[in-house]
Write a protein that holds these residues in place. Structure first.
Motif, PDB file in Angstrom:
ATOM      1  N   VAL A   1       0.749  -1.061  -0.029  1.00 47.52           N
ATOM      2  CA  VAL A   1       0.306  -0.394   0.051  1.00 47.52           C
ATOM      3  C   VAL A   1       0.981   1.131   0.495  1.00 47.52           C
ATOM      4  O   VAL A   1       0.988   1.754  -1.057  1.00 47.52           O
ATOM      5  CB  VAL A   1      -1.077  -0.325   0.921  1.00 47.52           C
ATOM      6  N   ILE A   2       1.836   1.234   0.904  1.00 50.34           N
ATOM      7  CA  ILE A   2       3.150   2.526   1.432  1.00 50.34           C
ATOM      8  C   ILE A   2       3.321   2.670  -0.564  1.00 50.34           C
ATOM      9  O   ILE A   2       3.399   4.058  -0.798  1.00 50.34           O
ATOM     10  CB  ILE A   2       3.804   2.066   1.998  1.00 50.34           C
ATOM     11  N   PHE A   3       4.438   1.546  -1.013  1.00 55.15           N
ATOM     12  CA  PHE A   3       4.308   1.470  -2.572  1.00 55.15           C
ATOM     13  C   PHE A   3       3.795   2.068  -3.401  1.00 55.15           C
ATOM     14  O   PHE A   3       3.941   3.307  -4.329  1.00 55.15           O
ATOM     15  CB  PHE A   3       5.288   0.048  -2.645  1.00 55.15           C
ATOM     16  N   ASP A   4       2.604   2.652  -3.253  1.00 57.69           N
ATOM     17  CA  ASP A   4       1.546   2.117  -4.311  1.00 57.69           C
ATOM     18  C   ASP A   4       0.517   3.590  -3.685  1.00 57.69           C
ATOM     19  O   ASP A   4       0.631   4.286  -4.809  1.00 57.69           O
ATOM     20  CB  ASP A   4      -0.118   1.404  -4.433  1.00 57.69           C
ATOM     21  N   LEU A   5       0.879   3.781  -2.396  1.00 63.17           N
ATOM     22  CA  LEU A   5       0.922   5.521  -2.436  1.00 63.17           C
ATOM     23  C   LEU A   5       1.782   6.556  -2.878  1.00 63.17           C
ATOM     24  O   LEU A   5       1.914   7.377  -3.645  1.00 63.17           O
ATOM     25  CB  LEU A   5       0.550   5.806  -0.823  1.00 63.17           C
ATOM     26  N   TYR A   6       3.059   5.673  -2.503  1.00 63.59           N
ATOM     27  CA  TYR A   6       3.946   6.453  -3.454  1.00 63.59           C
ATOM     28  C   TYR A   6       4.140   6.847  -5.063  1.00 63.59           C
ATOM     29  O   TYR A   6       4.468   8.056  -5.350  1.00 63.59           O
ATOM     30  CB  TYR A   6       5.578   5.898  -3.099  1.00 63.59           C
ATOM     31  N   ARG A   7       3.866   5.875  -5.263  1.00 61.98           N
ATOM     32  CA  ARG A   7       3.262   5.716  -6.851  1.00 61.98           C
ATOM     33  C   ARG A   7       2.171   6.408  -7.486  1.00 61.98           C
ATOM     34  O   ARG A   7       2.598   7.292  -8.531  1.00 61.98           O
ATOM     35  CB  ARG A   7       3.268   4.565  -7.887  1.00 61.98           C
ATOM     36  N   THR A   8       1.318   6.893  -6.699  1.00 58.77           N
ATOM     37  CA  THR A   8      -0.412   7.505  -6.770  1.00 58.77           C
ATOM     38  C   THR A   8       0.766   9.393  -6.767  1.00 58.77           C
ATOM     39  O   THR A   8       0.676  10.069  -7.297  1.00 58.77           O
ATOM     40  CB  THR A   8      -1.009   6.909  -5.766  1.00 58.77           C
ATOM     41  N   ALA A   9       1.889   9.343  -5.441  1.00 57.97           N
ATOM     42  CA  ALA A   9       2.128  10.998  -5.615  1.00 57.97           C
ATOM     43  C   ALA A   9       2.225  11.381  -7.062  1.00 57.97           C
ATOM     44  O   ALA A   9       2.539  12.910  -7.203  1.00 57.97           O
ATOM     45  CB  ALA A   9       2.760  10.733  -4.601  1.00 57.97           C
ATOM     46  N   SER A  10       3.186  10.144  -7.127  1.00 57.93           N
ATOM     47  CA  SER A  10       4.296  10.259  -8.213  1.00 57.93           C
ATOM     48  C   SER A  10       4.246  10.647  -9.534  1.00 57.93           C
ATOM     49  O   SER A  10       3.842  11.773  -9.980  1.00 57.93           O
ATOM     50  CB  SER A  10       5.518   8.971  -8.344  1.00 57.93           C
ATOM     51  N   TRP A  11       3.053   9.829  -9.682  1.00 57.02           N
ATOM     52  CA  TRP A  11       1.932  10.019 -10.604  1.00 57.02           C
ATOM     53  C   TRP A  11       0.924  11.379 -10.982  1.00 57.02           C
ATOM     54  O   TRP A  11       1.556  12.010 -12.376  1.00 57.02           O
ATOM     55  CB  TRP A  11       1.297   9.388 -10.979  1.00 57.02           C
ATOM     56  N   PHE A  12       0.920  12.040 -10.094  1.00 54.96           N
ATOM     57  CA  PHE A  12       0.264  13.421  -9.768  1.00 54.96           C
ATOM     58  C   PHE A  12       0.847  14.014  -9.947  1.00 54.96           C
ATOM     59  O   PHE A  12       0.379  15.198 -10.229  1.00 54.96           O
ATOM     60  CB  PHE A  12      -1.353  13.177  -8.455  1.00 54.96           C
ATOM     61  N   MET A  13       2.040  13.935  -9.589  1.00 60.49           N
ATOM     62  CA  MET A  13       2.611  15.012  -9.252  1.00 60.49           C
ATOM     63  C   MET A  13       3.601  15.314 -11.086  1.00 60.49           C
ATOM     64  O   MET A  13       3.794  17.378 -11.614  1.00 60.49           O
ATOM     65  CB  MET A  13       4.074  14.492  -8.323  1.00 60.49           C
ATOM     66  N   GLU A  14       3.537  14.081 -11.790  1.00 60.46           N
ATOM     67  CA  GLU A  14       4.481  13.678 -13.000  1.00 60.46           C
ATOM     68  C   GLU A  14       3.035  14.592 -13.823  1.00 60.46           C
ATOM     69  O   GLU A  14       2.993  15.895 -14.850  1.00 60.46           O
ATOM     70  CB  GLU A  14       4.133  12.812 -13.179  1.00 60.46           C
ATOM     71  N   HIS A  15       1.359  14.569 -13.836  1.00 60.20           N
ATOM     72  CA  HIS A  15       0.470  14.523 -14.969  1.00 60.20           C
ATOM     73  C   HIS A  15      -0.024  15.895 -14.189  1.00 60.20           C
ATOM     74  O   HIS A  15      -1.381  15.734 -14.659  1.00 60.20           O
ATOM     75  CB  HIS A  15      -0.229  13.058 -14.501  1.00 60.20           C
ATOM     76  N   GLY A  16      -0.429  16.095 -12.629  1.00 60.80           N
ATOM     77  CA  GLY A  16      -1.211  16.804 -12.416  1.00 60.80           C
ATOM     78  C   GLY A  16      -1.059  18.430 -11.752  1.00 60.80           C
ATOM     79  O   GLY A  16       0.074  18.413 -11.819  1.00 60.80           O
ATOM     80  N   LYS A  17      -1.888  19.048 -10.932  1.00 58.27           N
ATOM     81  CA  LYS A  17      -2.056  20.502 -11.130  1.00 58.27           C
ATOM     82  C   LYS A  17      -2.269  20.320  -9.431  1.00 58.27           C
ATOM     83  O   LYS A  17      -3.412  20.210  -9.534  1.00 58.27           O
ATOM     84  CB  LYS A  17      -1.831  21.492 -11.444  1.00 58.27           C
ATOM     85  N   GLN A  18      -1.338  21.082  -8.303  1.00 63.60           N
ATOM     86  CA  GLN A  18      -2.235  21.627  -7.101  1.00 63.60           C
ATOM     87  C   GLN A  18      -2.513  20.068  -6.629  1.00 63.60           C
ATOM     88  O   GLN A  18      -3.651  20.364  -5.627  1.00 63.60           O
ATOM     89  CB  GLN A  18      -2.780  22.171  -7.200  1.00 63.60           C
ATOM     90  N   GLY A  19      -2.795  19.278  -6.708  1.00 61.47           N
ATOM     91  CA  GLY A  19      -3.372  18.071  -6.379  1.00 61.47           C
ATOM     92  C   GLY A  19      -4.353  17.759  -7.419  1.00 61.47           C
ATOM     93  O   GLY A  19      -4.780  16.237  -6.584  1.00 61.47           O
ATOM     94  N   LYS A  20      -4.772  18.135  -7.786  1.00 57.02           N
ATOM     95  CA  LYS A  20      -5.627  17.875  -8.828  1.00 57.02           C
ATOM     96  C   LYS A  20      -5.209  16.860 -10.378  1.00 57.02           C
ATOM     97  O   LYS A  20      -4.741  17.778 -10.915  1.00 57.02           O
ATOM     98  CB  LYS A  20      -6.359  18.831  -9.419  1.00 57.02           C
ATOM     99  N   LEU A  21      -6.255  15.989 -10.939  1.00 63.96           N
ATOM    100  CA  LEU A  21      -5.297  15.682 -11.787  1.00 63.96           C
ATOM    101  C   LEU A  21      -7.175  15.761 -13.033  1.00 63.96           C
ATOM    102  O   LEU A  21      -8.338  14.825 -12.186  1.00 63.96           O
ATOM    103  CB  LEU A  21      -5.338  14.418 -11.781  1.00 63.96           C
ATOM    104  N   GLN A  22      -6.873  15.953 -13.534  1.00 63.42           N
ATOM    105  CA  GLN A  22      -8.191  15.908 -15.022  1.00 63.42           C
ATOM    106  C   GLN A  22      -8.455  14.714 -15.720  1.00 63.42           C
ATOM    107  O   GLN A  22      -8.486  14.298 -16.830  1.00 63.42           O
ATOM    108  CB  GLN A  22      -7.905  17.394 -15.905  1.00 63.42           C
ATOM    109  N   HIS A  23      -8.624  13.337 -14.728  1.00 62.50           N
ATOM    110  CA  HIS A  23      -8.975  11.978 -15.081  1.00 62.50           C
ATOM    111  C   HIS A  23      -9.393  11.832 -14.405  1.00 62.50           C
ATOM    112  O   HIS A  23     -10.412  11.789 -13.291  1.00 62.50           O
ATOM    113  CB  HIS A  23      -7.576  11.269 -15.370  1.00 62.50           C
TER     114      HIS A  23
END
Length: 165
Positions: A32-54
């Motif tokens: 879960v921790i590993f997937d949370l890190y991957r999730t945060a990384s994905w949002f950081m790369e593809h989103g803005k201010q913690g939001k992703l238009q998907h």
């Protein structure tokens, strides 16, 4: 992303939320921790201010973990709102800020009074839903408060703050 750091809350492995996600998906807390890190990384790369238009469910496909998005929503670490996926609470991706700009500042402060007590001096711009709680810097989430009300409100949402008064 190389060289970027994502600040995640310490002690996540001990939180009830991580345990709930692990149990609901039948995986370890470490996974879960590993997937949370991957999730945060994905949002950081593809989103803005913690939001992703998907739709948040694309996260399941990205992680290869069906149900992960629903599990994040169930523990209030994510939500889907107006076509945007929003992260909340477990990392600093949602705590990024952007400059409001002179025009928006002027509009928000144009009322000339505190949205809580009506004071007309020492006004500041407040986020109705704080950035750290998943709020945005969109004009619809901004209001003017006097400095004392803003300090008293802290990290509460406007609704929480008014209910506590």
């Amino acid at each position: 992303m190389a060289g970027d750091w994502i600040r995640m809350r310490s002690g996540l492995e001990k939180t009830l939320m991580v345990m709930q996600i692990a149990k609901s998906l039948g995986i370890s807390k470490e996974a879960v921790i590993f997937d949370l890190y991957r999730t945060a990384s994905w949002f950081m790369e593809h989103g803005k201010q913690g939001k992703l238009q998907h739709d948040l469910r694309v996260l399941d496909a990205y992680l290869g973990r069906p149900g992960f998005a629903a599990a994040l929503i169930a523990v209030s670490w994510a939500e889907q709102s107006d076509g945007a996926a929003i992260l909340k609470g477990f990392c600093s991706v949602s705590a990024e800020r952007k400059s409001l700009g002179r025009t928006i500042r002027k509009k928000v402060l144009a009322s000339g009074r505190c949205a809580v007590c009506g004071a007309t001096s020492d006004l500041v711009i407040d986020h109705k839903i704080p950035i750290v709680r998943g709020g945005s810097c969109d004009e619809s989430n901004l209001q003017s408060l006097c400095a004392p009300c803003n300090r008293a409100k802290g990290r509460k949402t406007m609704e929480e703050f008014l209910n506590d008064r």
